[in-house]
Design an enzyme around this catalytic site. Structure first.
Site, mmCIF file in Angstrom:
data_model
loop_
_atom_site.group_PDB
_atom_site.id
_atom_site.type_symbol
_atom_site.label_atom_id
_atom_site.label_comp_id
_atom_site.label_asym_id
_atom_site.label_seq_id
_atom_site.Cartn_x
_atom_site.Cartn_y
_atom_site.Cartn_z
ATOM 1 C CD1 TRP A 531 -6.548 -1.879 -0.135
ATOM 2 C CD2 TRP A 531 -7.121 -1.079 1.866
ATOM 3 N NE1 TRP A 531 -7.296 -2.844 0.503
ATOM 4 C CE2 TRP A 531 -7.659 -2.382 1.727
ATOM 5 C CE3 TRP A 531 -7.380 -0.370 3.043
ATOM 6 C CZ2 TRP A 531 -8.411 -2.992 2.726
ATOM 7 C CZ3 TRP A 531 -8.129 -0.977 4.035
ATOM 8 C CH2 TRP A 531 -8.637 -2.266 3.867
ATOM 9 C CG HIS A 532 -1.842 3.762 2.656
ATOM 10 N ND1 HIS A 532 -1.468 3.992 3.971
ATOM 11 C CD2 HIS A 532 -3.188 3.892 2.631
ATOM 12 C CE1 HIS A 532 -2.560 4.246 4.688
ATOM 13 N NE2 HIS A 532 -3.599 4.177 3.900
ATOM 14 C CE1 TYR A 533 -3.179 1.293 -5.788
ATOM 15 C CE2 TYR A 533 -3.723 -0.171 -3.967
ATOM 16 C CZ TYR A 533 -4.101 0.545 -5.098
ATOM 17 O OH TYR A 533 -5.413 0.499 -5.516
#
Length: 597
Positions: A531-533
């Site tokens: 979830w680090h896009y």
């Protein structure tokens, strides 16, 4: 997260995939109904309170024009709004609800349930990239700080320098966040074993407890307090001026409005819908420095720009969107840091812990870990839907054969699993600064629906090579003597763990079995998200160094969509810092250095 088991225990460990980001149905879904604690601060109100005039047409409140309209009350938007409101009127519009009365958001033990709930009122909105990887977007006041694993760590000095930030102001902005919501973790046996094993295999020195990004092994901060209660960016709003700060939840901005009669387009306000579907218009004041500020995240911000008419001309014309500004870079060159994990089963109970320890290697690989299962035995028996453990059982067969009957059959078997199947923990391996990039494109003109998202995981061979090195580090880690109290793994068991992760991992990528013979293939087959896009509105491409949209007046983007890299090992600290940083810079520019901020 990926889940594996060894030998005859493989089926038992499939259930641990409830940690994955999404489900279709859920037996304990989070409630967004009215609750006395829902609107903790008097300046937070439902979007429908903006107008008492019953009308389906856009309506302007004649008494309400704002110096700043911020679209997105998330990780960056909350500190930005709180800061600017010290001296100027601010309207903060958040499409989701509040986190305060939502037990699934508030408590660490419910972490995976927050991600598992994909109902329309959930804090988490599922999307599936075209790569076939499940992912989530925050849909709640506080943004990603409400649905993440809580780890808090700053960007490195080199990242701050590369971004061109004022280091002195950065070092003032981080503590402003930390003093309000960050805590020291309750460090348990599993995390100690991870720490000692990282040092044992050479990821040194040990840097102790620190927020700083340093090579070696460290313990970072957390937004969970010692009672396991989450503290989110929404709590930073308490630092705002309640007389100048107006926050509307369930306010979904449909588009930004522009005045295009001058030489350059100029933002003048936004159109938003409330929770009842009624349409409203919020307008900027006529002060020359009034601005619309977009802080909707790496998916939401470029998506809103596109729907509002800023983006590649051909794409906008395809959907009959009037072109305000032709910019080919909007939504392009987005990146998601690939994650591969291994579940290590334990022979003894393991307390729950989320990310606390990290190994920062010079290879550009980060090693983190979590452990335990926070829920009661009853929640093991929940219907976690097609995108959870059930799809893991089906992931090795063609999609057309993944029938509901097969899902229900697995659910029946799952109900008979003992709680002991949930003992153990995950070891996570993340690639920093991946060279594989993708982007978003419009799927339609409905802002409520996700755009088409592609990340092209492992399309660059250098990313694959680093992943292989990362998996080899994980193999050494699980063989470390410090894990023997938990696992007593032998060589055959380690190989089984890797092979079983190929069969059980939850994504829609075709599988190849026995991938211990090809770690390159293992990386590609078992990739998931952390979830680090980020990216899509890059500095120098879409915004200038002050985060003003290039070619447009009175419009900025302030969030992770402007990042070229995900800062530190985990980005939330820096995204919150950025909101505070930009807010203070603006106040100083308008009021001078003597401004009380």
């Amino acid at each position: 997260m990926a889940l594996v088991g060894g030998g005859d225990c493989a089926a038992l460990y499939l259930c641990l995939l409830v940690w994955i980001t999404t489900v279709l149905t859920f037996c304990q879904g989070s409630s967004q109904n009215e609750h006395p604690a829902q609107y903790r601060y008097p300046f937070i109100k439902p979007a429908s309170s903006y107008s008492s005039v019953p009308s389906s047409a856009a309506w302007v409140n004649p008494a309400a024009s704002y110096d700043y309209i911020i679209v997105g009350g998330g990780t960056a938007g909350c500190p930005l709004a709180a800061t600017l409101s010290r001296n100027y009127s601010v309207l903060l519009l958040e499409r989701g609800g509040t986190p305060f009365a939502n037990s699934n958001v508030s408590f660490m033990q419910n972490f995976h349930i927050t991600l598992a709930d994909i109902s329309e009122k959930s804090a988490s909105q599922m999307f599936i990239s075209t790569d076939g990887v499940f992912n989530s977007r925050a849909r709640v006041l506080g943004g990603g700080t409400c649905i993440n694993a809580g780890f808090y760590t700053r960007a490195s000095a080199s990242e701050i320098e590369k971004a061109g930030w004022d280091a002195e102001l950065v070092n003032e902005s981080y503590p402003w966040v930390e003093d309000q919501i960050v805590h020291r973790p309750d460090f348990g046996p599993w995390q100690r074993a991870i720490r000692d094993s990282l040092l044992d295999i050479g990821i040194s020195p040990f840097n102790g407890f620190t927020y700083d990004h340093l090579y070696g092994t460290k313990v970072g901060g957390t937004i969970f307090d010692r009672f396991g209660r989450r503290h989110t960016a929404a709590e930073l709003l308490a630092s705002g001026n309640p007389d100048k700060l107006h926050v509307l939840v369930h306010a979904t901005v449909q588009k930004i409005e522009f005045d295009t009669t001058g030489k350059r387009p100029k933002a003048v306000g936004v159109i938003f819908k409330d929770e009842n579907g009624k349409t409203h218009r919020a307008v900027l004041s006529k002060r020359p420095r009034s601005e619309v500020m977009v802080s909707s995240g790496a998916i939401g911000s470029p998506h809103l720009l596109l729907i509002s008419g800023i983006g590649p001309k051909a794409q906008l014309e395809k959907f009959n969107i009037p072109v305000v500004l032709d910019n080919e870079f909007v939504g392009q060159n987005m990146t998601d840091n690939p994650l591969n994990t291994i579940f290590v089963p334990s022979k003894t109970p393991v307390n729950q812990s989320l990310i606390q320890t990290v190994g920062i290697t010079k290879l550009g690989v980060y090693i983190e870990a979590s452990s335990g299962y926070g829920q009661s035995k009853d929640s093991i028996h929940c219907d976690h839907g097609i995108a959870s453990a059930e799809i893991g059982q089906l992931s090795t067969i063609p999609p057309k054969q993944r029938t509901h009957a097969a899902i229900h059959e697995f659910k029946k078997r799952k109900r008979n699993l003992p709680r002991e199947a949930f003992q153990g923990g995950f070891i996570l391996e993340k690639i920093s600064r991946p060279l594989s990039t993708g982007g978003i494109k419009l799927a339609n003109t409905n802002i409520d629906e996700n755009p088409s998202v592609t990340f092209n995981y492992f399309s660059h061979p250098a990313d694959v090579a680093r992943c292989v090195e990362g998996i080899r580090i994980v193999e050494k880690l699980v063989r470390s003597k410090h894990f023997t109290n938990y696992t007593q793994l032998d060589e055959e068991m380690v190989e089984n763990l890797i092979n079983m992760s190929v069969e059980a991992n939850v994504n829609l990528i075709p599988r190849h079995t026995n991938d211990t013979k090809s770690l390159e293939q293992f990386c590609k087959d078992t990739v998931i998200t952390i979830w680090h896009y980020h990216g899509g509105c890059h500095v120098g491409k879409v915004v200038n160094p002050d985060y003003k949209v290039i070619g447009v007046d009175r419009l900025r983007v302030v969030d992770g969509s402007t990042f070229f890299d995900s800062p530190g090992t985990n980005p939330q600290a820096t995204v919150m810092m950025l909101g505070r940083y930009v807010g203070v810079k603006i106040l100083r520019e308008r009021l001078g250095e003597a401004a009380g901020v």
